[in-house]
Write an enzyme that holds these catalytic residues in place. Structure first.
Site, short mmCIF file in Angstrom:
data_model
loop_
_atom_site.label_atom_id
_atom_site.label_comp_id
_atom_site.label_asym_id
_atom_site.label_seq_id
_atom_site.Cartn_x
_atom_site.Cartn_y
_atom_site.Cartn_z
N ARG A 99 0.82 -1.22 0.00
CA ARG A 99 0.00 0.00 0.00
C ARG A 99 0.85 1.27 0.00
NH1 ARG A 99 -3.97 0.25 -2.33
NH2 ARG A 99 -2.84 1.95 -3.33
N LYS A 134 1.43 25.06 -4.13
CA LYS A 134 0.20 24.42 -3.67
C LYS A 134 0.40 22.91 -3.65
CE LYS A 134 -2.68 28.20 -5.34
NZ LYS A 134 -3.70 28.66 -6.29
N LYS A 166 2.83 39.31 -3.83
CA LYS A 166 1.44 39.12 -4.21
C LYS A 166 0.64 40.32 -3.72
CE LYS A 166 0.00 34.79 -4.29
NZ LYS A 166 0.26 34.36 -5.66
N GLU A 196 3.05 40.10 -8.70
CA GLU A 196 1.73 39.74 -9.21
C GLU A 196 0.96 41.01 -9.58
OE1 GLU A 196 -1.03 36.71 -7.20
OE2 GLU A 196 -1.87 38.65 -6.61
N ASP A 217 -2.19 37.77 -13.10
CA ASP A 217 -3.11 37.01 -12.26
C ASP A 217 -4.55 37.08 -12.78
OD1 ASP A 217 -3.94 35.52 -9.99
OD2 ASP A 217 -4.62 37.38 -9.06
#
Length: 279
Positions: A99, A134, A166, A196, A217
């Site tokens: 597994r 992410k 950002k 950004e 963006d």
């Protein structure tokens, strides 16, 4: 990208401890310790193989004299029904490691496969496919490795790799001009700045501030084309935000340099692989 063996071993050991704890109730009570066996890895769909050495390392950690044969390597295309590796050792080892080995190779092959699909969609354009931060906690190295196996490129590995402003950074730092100036006073000459932007006005401010990379963006393809024309090679342009395979080609044809896609790692479907005992 090359995987660090120390990281791989620690990841596998944590996974095995999580799965086995102190006993495999079924295997340890059913299978004699001396019983030997073999099993084969079987692809159950078409895609790009990734994580084979990681999967095999699971069994080596459980049994150092474990043996195997491989017929494919990471980055190779595999077809549904194809046997791409065989393993030989104690039957208990195979059953206990199955597994964990499958979880890793299925996840990594899933990422490599979807990345490769994206890479093929943008072929012939200037754009390269990149990942993002992410990623799942603890799995970032294998996820980013899988992206490169699929033909993609890695964005920054973590927050230390580059300065990336950002919208929240810009707002907290007093606007684009002030934020970029503050960073340039402290950054070393090897560290790049990415900014950004959400519209053409912010793009022009970014160019005036002379940042290295500008992220467009959630812009429409029409707006991206205008941004490419205005930038005219003064900075690298990265498209990001809500890009899917259906819109990917159109985005690539705007002339952007990079297309970053968080879905490559944060929501990928596992590639279907089985490990079957040879009777």
């Amino acid at each position: 990208m090359i995987l660090n063996q120390i990281y791989v071993d620690e990841l596998i050991k944590r996974a095995l401890l999580e799965d086995i704890n102190y006993l495999d109730t079924t295997t340890d009570y059913l299978i004699p310790e001396e019983q030997e066996g073999s099993a084969q890895f079987l692809a159950k769909s078409d895609g790009v193989l990734c994580g084979l050495e990681v999967a095999l390392r699971v069994f080596e950690i459980l049994q150092p004299d474990f043996k195997y044969e491989v017929f494919k390597k990471d980055g190779d295309n595999i077809k549904k029904g194809e046997v791409f590796a065989k393993v030989y050792g104690k039957t208990r080892t195979i059953l206990k490691g199955e597994r964990t080995a499958l979880n890793l190779i299925q996840h990594m092959s899933g990422i490599a496969t979807v990345t490769n699909e994206a890479v093929k969609i943008v072929e012939g354009t200037n754009a390269s496919i990149a990942d993002t931060r992410k990623t799942l906690p603890g799995l970032r190295p294998i996820q980013k490795y899988a992206v490169t196996v699929g033909g993609g490129r890695n964005h920054r590995y973590n927050l230390s790799d580059a300065a990336m402003l950002k919208d929240n950074h810009v707002d907290a730092g007093g606007g684009i001009e002030n934020a970029v100036k503050a960073l340039k006073k402290k950054l070393g000459h090897m560290t790049k700045i990415e900014l950004e932007v959400r519209n053409i006005d912010e793009l022009k401010q970014a160019l005036e501030a002379k940042v290295d990379v500008i992220m467009l963006d959630n812009m429409s393809p029409e707006l991206m084309k205008e941004a490419v024309k205005i930038t005219n090679g003064q900075a690298l342009l990265e498209a990001s935000g809500g890009i899917t395979n259906e819109t990917l080609r159109e985005v690539a044809e705007t002339g952007v340099d990079i297309i970053s896609i968080g879905a490559l790692t944060h929501s990928v479907k596992a590639f279907d692989i089985s490990l079957k005992i040879v009777k």
